[in-house]
Design an enzyme around this catalytic site. Sequence first.
Site, mmCIF file in Angstrom:
data_model
loop_
_atom_site.group_PDB
_atom_site.id
_atom_site.type_symbol
_atom_site.label_atom_id
_atom_site.label_comp_id
_atom_site.label_asym_id
_atom_site.label_seq_id
_atom_site.Cartn_x
_atom_site.Cartn_y
_atom_site.Cartn_z
ATOM 1 N N CYS A 1 2.362 3.303 4.895
ATOM 2 C CA CYS A 1 1.675 1.901 4.602
ATOM 3 C C CYS A 1 1.756 1.098 5.808
ATOM 4 O O CYS A 1 2.748 1.639 6.886
ATOM 5 C CB CYS A 1 3.418 1.954 4.181
ATOM 6 S SG CYS A 1 3.368 0.255 3.556
ATOM 7 N N CYS B 1 5.498 6.372 2.052
ATOM 8 C CA CYS B 1 6.417 5.576 3.215
ATOM 9 C C CYS B 1 5.698 5.498 4.317
ATOM 10 O O CYS B 1 4.535 4.348 4.734
ATOM 11 C CB CYS B 1 7.673 5.728 3.071
ATOM 12 S SG CYS B 1 8.249 5.272 1.318
ATOM 13 N N CYS C 1 3.033 2.794 -2.334
ATOM 14 C CA CYS C 1 4.408 2.226 -3.023
ATOM 15 C C CYS C 1 3.822 2.128 -3.715
ATOM 16 O O CYS C 1 4.234 1.339 -4.763
ATOM 17 C CB CYS C 1 4.004 0.959 -2.296
ATOM 18 S SG CYS C 1 5.793 -0.272 -2.363
ATOM 19 N N CYS D 1 9.517 -3.402 6.343
ATOM 20 C CA CYS D 1 10.217 -3.168 4.916
ATOM 21 C C CYS D 1 11.940 -2.927 4.503
ATOM 22 O O CYS D 1 12.228 -1.884 5.283
ATOM 23 C CB CYS D 1 9.499 -1.642 4.190
ATOM 24 S SG CYS D 1 9.609 -1.919 2.401
ATOM 25 N N GLU E 1 -9.321 -7.498 -15.684
ATOM 26 C CA GLU E 1 -7.829 -7.807 -15.384
ATOM 27 C C GLU E 1 -7.282 -8.176 -16.814
ATOM 28 O O GLU E 1 -5.600 -7.770 -17.070
ATOM 29 C CB GLU E 1 -7.846 -9.215 -15.175
ATOM 30 C CG GLU E 1 -7.841 -9.885 -13.471
ATOM 31 C CD GLU E 1 -6.882 -8.439 -12.409
ATOM 32 O OE1 GLU E 1 -5.681 -8.679 -12.548
ATOM 33 O OE2 GLU E 1 -7.838 -8.764 -11.270
#
Length: 343
Positions: free
Chosen positions: A200, A197, A190, A206, A35
């Site tokens: 998605c 799109c 995205c 959205c 991370e």
Amino acid sequence: MPDFAAKLIAWQKQHGRHDLPWQGTRDPYLIWVSEIMLQQTQVATVIPYYLRFLARFPDVAALAAAPLDEVLRLWSGLGYYSRARNLHRAAQAIVGEHGGVFPRRPEAVAALPGVGRSTAAAICVFAFGQRHAILDGNVKRVLARLRGVKGYAGEKKVADRLWLEAERLLPRRSLETYTQGLMDLGAMVCTRTKPRCTACPVHGACVAFKRGWVGELPAPRPRQQLPHKCAVMLVLVRAGEILLEKRPPSGIWGGLWSLPEVAQKTDLESSCLKRFGAHVVEVEPLPATMHGFTHFKLDIHPLRLRVSALTPQAAEPGVVWLSLEEARGAAIPAPVRRILAQL
């Protein structure tokens, strides 16, 4: 938006990433290192650094006991070196203050140097299965478009709104898959430019997609002209060896080895003799290079200086002569590596 999490989880299981080196483990150390490396750095860039880093520092005790020089050497080229220094400090805090056991409370994780709220949440989700919202760069973009949140995400009021949305959408179950799904959606679908799109799983909900705002959200950082700074770097060469100088522990490239710098129009012969006991007999300009930082651009003008002899003097702390191969393998900044590659 009750079906958002369900659709995202189903999408992640079928289309998301499942074979990254830090997946499939509950070890908080392995997850934490990944991370931190992934902050401001893409997955493809991180993977080889992550594998090398863990081969040398397989657990928190090994990292805490290591010299900072060695940590920075393995980080060299990954950039944002404060991450490496903070990782080292945090490892020592875990050993010294937590008995070598990675803390489980998100507040304690967030308090570690270089972690913060979102990174702590991700660690606690993936390592301990806890229920927390994350808000890294990819997730900010997904949520800004999904909910039609205008404004620059670096502004507090916009960030607060995005955190609120992140908390509202959090499911009760399958937190690891959901969280990975958010990350994957931002990285794979995205995306900042050319988002896919129609691929998605939640484009029907959205706001940006419905209103034609996808290209506008999230709003970019307000543009400002970055100032240019200049640096003259000295490549002192003697008998096949290069002189490197340790930079101060804080600031740009803090704690790394680098080439000495001088002000423009410095008397090079007297300066090198005074600082390093080096007798310079030849000066040759090398091709200039530019390096971009977050807040400014640095124009570097390197000079190759041939040293004929060294005056015996007390060894300066933080100064070392290395073979070209050793210098290239040291903990040096990327532009210094580029300069040495020319030799």
